[in-house]
Design a protein around this motif. Structure first.
Motif, PDB file in Angstrom:
ATOM      1  N   UNK A   1      38.287  47.002  42.212  1.00 13.05           N
ATOM      2  CA  UNK A   1      38.565  45.940  43.182  1.00 13.05           C
ATOM      3  C   UNK A   1      39.885  46.224  43.901  1.00 13.05           C
ATOM      4  N   UNK A   2      40.881  46.708  43.150  1.00 12.07           N
ATOM      5  CA  UNK A   2      42.152  47.064  43.792  1.00 12.07           C
ATOM      6  C   UNK A   2      41.953  48.152  44.836  1.00 12.07           C
ATOM      7  N   UNK A   3      41.058  49.107  44.542  1.00 10.97           N
ATOM      8  CA  UNK A   3      40.853  50.193  45.509  1.00 10.97           C
ATOM      9  C   UNK A   3      40.248  49.650  46.807  1.00 10.97           C
ATOM     10  N   UNK A   4      39.428  48.588  46.707  1.00 13.07           N
ATOM     11  CA  UNK A   4      38.884  47.960  47.916  1.00 13.07           C
ATOM     12  C   UNK A   4      39.980  47.255  48.698  1.00 13.07           C
ATOM     13  N   UNK A   5      40.763  46.453  47.984  1.00 11.85           N
ATOM     14  CA  UNK A   5      41.739  45.627  48.691  1.00 11.85           C
ATOM     15  C   UNK A   5      42.867  46.507  49.238  1.00 11.85           C
TER      16      UNK A   5
ATOM     17  N   UNK B   1      35.753  44.293  53.476  1.00 12.99           N
ATOM     18  CA  UNK B   1      35.925  44.336  52.017  1.00 12.99           C
ATOM     19  C   UNK B   1      34.865  43.509  51.301  1.00 12.99           C
ATOM     20  N   UNK B   2      34.310  42.483  51.973  1.00 11.62           N
ATOM     21  CA  UNK B   2      33.222  41.740  51.312  1.00 11.62           C
ATOM     22  C   UNK B   2      31.987  42.636  51.157  1.00 11.62           C
ATOM     23  N   UNK B   3      31.734  43.487  52.165  1.00 13.26           N
ATOM     24  CA  UNK B   3      30.620  44.442  52.036  1.00 13.26           C
ATOM     25  C   UNK B   3      30.918  45.466  50.941  1.00 13.26           C
ATOM     26  N   UNK B   4      32.170  45.925  50.901  1.00 16.71           N
ATOM     27  CA  UNK B   4      32.530  46.924  49.896  1.00 16.71           C
ATOM     28  C   UNK B   4      32.358  46.339  48.488  1.00 16.71           C
ATOM     29  N   UNK B   5      32.748  45.074  48.328  1.00 16.11           N
ATOM     30  CA  UNK B   5      32.588  44.444  47.008  1.00 16.11           C
ATOM     31  C   UNK B   5      31.111  44.323  46.637  1.00 16.11           C
ATOM     32  N   UNK B   6      30.282  43.895  47.598  1.00 13.44           N
ATOM     33  CA  UNK B   6      28.848  43.772  47.304  1.00 13.44           C
ATOM     34  C   UNK B   6      28.250  45.120  46.936  1.00 13.44           C
ATOM     35  N   UNK B   7      28.682  46.175  47.662  1.00  6.54           N
ATOM     36  CA  UNK B   7      28.162  47.512  47.333  1.00  6.54           C
ATOM     37  C   UNK B   7      28.520  47.883  45.896  1.00  6.54           C
TER      38      UNK B   7
ATOM     39  N   UNK C   1      26.443  45.959  43.348  1.00 10.91           N
ATOM     40  CA  UNK C   1      25.076  46.455  43.225  1.00 10.91           C
ATOM     41  C   UNK C   1      25.068  47.852  42.602  1.00 10.91           C
ATOM     42  N   UNK C   2      25.999  48.711  43.044  1.00  8.72           N
ATOM     43  CA  UNK C   2      25.902  50.127  42.696  1.00  8.72           C
ATOM     44  C   UNK C   2      26.756  50.595  41.534  1.00  8.72           C
ATOM     45  N   UNK C   3      27.749  49.807  41.131  1.00 11.66           N
ATOM     46  CA  UNK C   3      28.672  50.265  40.091  1.00 11.66           C
ATOM     47  C   UNK C   3      28.592  49.306  38.905  1.00 11.66           C
ATOM     48  N   UNK C   4      27.988  49.808  37.832  1.00 13.29           N
ATOM     49  CA  UNK C   4      27.734  48.930  36.683  1.00 13.29           C
ATOM     50  C   UNK C   4      29.043  48.459  36.039  1.00 13.29           C
ATOM     51  N   UNK C   5      30.122  49.242  36.181  1.00 14.96           N
ATOM     52  CA  UNK C   5      31.407  48.810  35.612  1.00 14.96           C
ATOM     53  C   UNK C   5      31.892  47.542  36.305  1.00 14.96           C
ATOM     54  N   UNK C   6      31.744  47.493  37.626  1.00 16.88           N
ATOM     55  CA  UNK C   6      32.180  46.319  38.385  1.00 16.88           C
ATOM     56  C   UNK C   6      31.260  45.135  38.102  1.00 16.88           C
ATOM     57  N   UNK C   7      29.950  45.405  38.092  1.00 19.28           N
ATOM     58  CA  UNK C   7      28.995  44.320  37.838  1.00 19.28           C
ATOM     59  C   UNK C   7      29.237  43.711  36.455  1.00 19.28           C
TER      60      UNK C   7
ATOM     61  N   UNK D   1      39.440  38.965  37.413  1.00 18.36           N
ATOM     62  CA  UNK D   1      38.904  39.664  38.584  1.00 18.36           C
ATOM     63  C   UNK D   1      38.705  38.722  39.768  1.00 18.36           C
ATOM     64  N   UNK D   2      38.161  37.523  39.463  1.00 18.00           N
ATOM     65  CA  UNK D   2      37.931  36.571  40.540  1.00 18.00           C
ATOM     66  C   UNK D   2      39.233  36.114  41.171  1.00 18.00           C
ATOM     67  N   UNK D   3      40.286  35.961  40.324  1.00 19.91           N
ATOM     68  CA  UNK D   3      41.592  35.553  40.828  1.00 19.91           C
ATOM     69  C   UNK D   3      42.175  36.638  41.741  1.00 19.91           C
ATOM     70  N   UNK D   4      41.986  37.892  41.311  1.00 14.23           N
ATOM     71  CA  UNK D   4      42.461  39.041  42.097  1.00 14.23           C
ATOM     72  C   UNK D   4      41.785  39.050  43.479  1.00 14.23           C
ATOM     73  N   UNK D   5      40.503  38.780  43.471  1.00 15.17           N
ATOM     74  CA  UNK D   5      39.726  38.759  44.705  1.00 15.17           C
ATOM     75  C   UNK D   5      40.133  37.580  45.591  1.00 15.17           C
TER      76      UNK D   5
END
Lengths: 200, 200
Positions: free
Chosen positions: B68-72, B91-97, B100-106, B123-127
């Motif tokens: 998430x930090x790498x996105x922001x 960044x909202x698209x990057x987070x959704x990707x 969906x695609x990164x099981x660590x993030x999901x 994580x939600x607070x960071x976002x």
């Protein structure tokens, strides 16, 4: 007759206890022992009324679906005739109140998103349909700005209510969720509502 | 040196296997046996690297937080300098990707909402913080309509992204979630963005 009443009361206690345990621990961790103890009923009596955890979960989801129907049915009523957009906004508050205050509804929605439980009731689908119908009616009543698609506005409302459910589950504070919804509508409504018409 | 590389690879396999099992089964149902088997590592080796399921969950959440930090962090970059609103939308698209695609993030986000696991990483607070900062910058750059509060707009985005996460988990279809986000922005953006200014 007295026997039937007692059986109905026992079932009711079991469904409510199951909802509480599902909401607190999730479907997998919830044990039959914890549910029967919470209901003040023996595991044998639980088994007489419900064929295991999945049957209890389905009863909880059924009750949640009834509660959601009571919101959407009330939508057209009391003071909101001819104001489908207002009725929809009202119903988002009603849903949040139920999610905070009614453990059957909270557990029902949580079960619908629980990877370990296979739902038969599509609570989110029921809610999405209501949002789509309401925005459709709002569009026909001239309440939506021309550029706004009823279906896309419904997507937005469904995503927001699902999101508040997750965020509310973490913070578990009804007042916060209510205020968050008010603030969110304050951003969304002016963007989607039609400009007020001059009357002649 | 070779030994250290092997140890790092084993840890990596374990964290990834844990994320997969957490995402599929939830924290409670996930077993150490299932995780070690998925990683192709003995339960003893798992115990050497991680002190139980909670330690694995925290490693997963730590990796999700990095993602998430790498996105922001990327938000201010590439073609979006001076366009904080555009950077936030990206960044909202990057987070959704990633969801969906990164099981660590999901798995990291799911663990944050799991009633059975106590997270240390918010994580939600960071976002939310990133959304608030971005909208604050957008307001200062004159990109927001005057009536829109940066904090309320951030609430909206946080609720929508949390909602898509729930809905995406149910449908598990990346293309759908991407399209839903596009449709939602098509409703939201015209309502919150400042009218384009005439340049002279």
């Amino acid at each position: 007759m007295v026997k039937q009443q007692r059986a109905a009361r026992t079932r009711e206690s079991l469904v409510r206890a199951a909802a509480e345990v599902f909401a607190e621990e999730g479907f997998v961790a919830a044990s039959i022992a914890a549910i029967s103890e919470r209901a003040g009923v023996s595991p044998g009596a639980l088994n007489f009324h419900f064929d295991g955890k999945t049957a209890l979960a389905r009863a909880v989801e059924g009750r949640a679906a009834e509660a959601v129907r009571s919101i959407t049915r009330a939508g057209g009523g009391a003071g909101r005739a001819g104001d489908p957009l207002g009725a929809l906004v009202d119903s988002t508050y009603a849903l949040q109140r139920l999610l905070v205050g009614d453990v059957l509804v909270r557990a029902g929605f949580a079960l619908g998103a629980d990877v370990a439980h296979r739902s038969r009731v599509d609570l989110r689908g029921q809610w999405r349909l209501w949002a789509e119908e309401s925005f459709g009616a709002a569009a026909r009543a001239g309440q939506l700005a021309d550029r706004v698609s009823a279906r896309d506005a419904a997507r937005l409302v469904v995503a927001v209510t699902a999101g508040l459910e997750v965020l509310g589950a973490v913070h578990a504070d009804g007042a916060d969720v209510h205020q968050a919804l008010t603030r969110i509508w304050s951003v969304v409504l002016p963007g989607i509502a039609a400009e007020p018409q001059e009357t002649d």
